[in-house]
Scaffold this active site. Structure first.
Site, PDB file in Angstrom:
ATOM      1  N   LYS A 158       1.170 -18.482   7.542  1.00 22.23           N
ATOM      2  CA  LYS A 158       0.351 -19.005   8.611  1.00 22.23           C
ATOM      3  C   LYS A 158       0.216 -17.931   9.697  1.00 22.23           C
ATOM      4  O   LYS A 158       1.089 -17.051   9.795  1.00 22.23           O
ATOM      5  CB  LYS A 158       0.927 -20.321   9.153  1.00 22.23           C
ATOM      6  CG  LYS A 158       2.192 -20.208  10.008  1.00 22.23           C
ATOM      7  CD  LYS A 158       3.389 -19.723   9.302  1.00 22.23           C
ATOM      8  CE  LYS A 158       4.538 -19.418  10.221  1.00 22.23           C
ATOM      9  NZ  LYS A 158       5.472 -18.487   9.658  1.00 22.23           N
ATOM     10  N   ARG A 190       0.831  -1.202   0.000  1.00 23.48           N
ATOM     11  CA  ARG A 190       0.000   0.000   0.000  1.00 23.48           C
ATOM     12  C   ARG A 190       0.865   1.251   0.000  1.00 23.48           C
ATOM     13  O   ARG A 190       0.388   2.345  -0.272  1.00 23.48           O
ATOM     14  CB  ARG A 190      -0.938  -0.021   1.207  1.00 23.48           C
ATOM     15  CG  ARG A 190      -2.061  -1.040   1.076  1.00 23.48           C
ATOM     16  CD  ARG A 190      -2.878  -1.163   2.331  1.00 23.48           C
ATOM     17  NE  ARG A 190      -2.088  -1.725   3.426  1.00 23.48           N
ATOM     18  CZ  ARG A 190      -2.605  -2.100   4.598  1.00 23.48           C
ATOM     19  NH1 ARG A 190      -3.898  -1.950   4.813  1.00 23.48           N
ATOM     20  NH2 ARG A 190      -1.836  -2.605   5.531  1.00 23.48           N
TER      21      ARG A 190
END
Length: 348
Positions: free
Chosen positions: A113, A53
């Site tokens: 994860k 971003r």
């Protein structure tokens, strides 16, 4: 059964042997940097694009790792035709959205994860990948390490007899000022999804899915889990076995794992989830230990990158060593633990 005098050798290939894959990285933070370093040093994988971003963050990552293209949005990254696979390295709260974005663009996807915030999101991501026909895998790198394959062979050969007790812990001292994201409910923070996923996943690897979960824990001031312990029982293939797992943000624990059976036990010193030796111990105390493994890059992240690249090259869409249905089952266990310690994330 006589106590063996030698342990099996790992069958895990050299990560440099895997065919190259063109990778795009979503979210160039700490774990993405470790992944990129390991891939560059120890494999033939090519990171060709990075998306953030913040275009400045993307450009800094690109400069540090020789990446050709830096983008200021994830949409631009997944639209890059040179990208074959996307590595999602953002906080847990963003995994599902970003994985779905990459899947819909037709990219293969490796997701850090814990796979998602919860099992509902995991099912949605898995269903999308199966419809699109792309490869998808959780980046639980412990599954693909050489010492894990030694354990896999010992269990398959019945070297420790009937499984009785599994125990593993993962505690790190991580105050808010060190890593705020782990204390932020909006980012799906807490000890369980970041640290506890390791012992829970390893218990699944050893014993399968539990039929019952009993958990207790305490919360941080921000409302995420600070410390959790859980007892997992009623495994279909191991009716007497129990798994004891724990995690905490408040202390550095031994981070060891043991698998005790009727004939012997397997011991993994800390950190059990990183490249390690395997020690097999008889009831009388006789023991044998495997050779020290090579450490490639950041504790062996190269192995998961190479495994995924080989899957794609071979035309598989999921890993037999960590099937997508097992990833969903692990998320269901994590959901149940979180429910019992009363942690709910915004938007769930």
């Amino acid at each position: 059964m006589a106590f063996p005098h030698v342990l099996p050798s790992s069958r895990v290939p050299d990560p440099a042997a895997a065919p190259p894959l063109n990778w795009g990285v979503i979210a160039p933070g700490g774990i993405a940097r470790q992944f990129a370093s390991a891939a560059r040093l120890s494999t033939r994988q090519r990171i060709v694009a990075v998306g953030s971003r913040s275009i400045d963050n993307a450009r800094a990552f690109a400069a540090d790792f020789g990446v050709t293209s830096a983008y200021g949005s994830y949409e631009q990254l997944v639209a890059d035709p040179t990208v074959e696979a996307v590595y999602v390295a953002s906080p847990h709260s963003e995994h599902a959205t970003q994985a779905l974005l990459a899947i819909e663009a037709g990219k293969h996807v490796l997701v850090e994860k814990a796979f998602t915030r919860n099992a509902r999101e995991a099912r949605k991501v898995v269903d999308a990948a199966r419809r699109r026909g792309v490869a998808l895998m959780e980046a639980m790198w412990t599954r693909f390490l050489p010492h894990t394959d030694v354990v896999r062979q010992l269990l398959a050969d019945g070297a420790i007899g009937e499984l009785e007790v599994f125990a593993a812990d993962h505690g790190q001292q991580i105050p808010p000022e060190r890593a705020w994201r782990l204390h932020d409910p909006k980012l799906a923070g807490g000890a369980l999804l970041d640290l506890g996923v390791y012992p829970v996943s390893f218990a699944s690897f050893v014993l399968g899915r539990p039929g019952a979960v009993l958990a207790s824990g305490s919360l941080t001031e921000t409302g995420v889990d600070r410390q959790v312990s859980a007892l997992l029982t009623r495994f279909a293939d191991h009716p007497h076995a129990q798994a004891l797992v724990s995690c905490t943000l408040a202390a550095k624990t031994p981070t060891t794992a043991t698998i005790s059976g009727s004939l012997a036990r397997i011991e993994l010193d800390g950190d059990f989830y990183a490249p390690n030796r395997v020690r097999l111990v008889s009831p009388s105390g006789e023991s044998i230990t495997s050779e020290a493994p090579p450490v490639l890059g950041h504790q062996g992240l190269a192995y998961e990158a190479a495994h995924f690249a080989q899957l794609v090259a071979d035309g598989f869409t999921e890993s037999p060593q960590l099937p997508l249905d097992e990833t969903i089952a692990i998320m269901e266990v994590l959901d149940e633990i979180r429910s019992q310690v009363r942690v709910r994330y915004p938007g769930e």
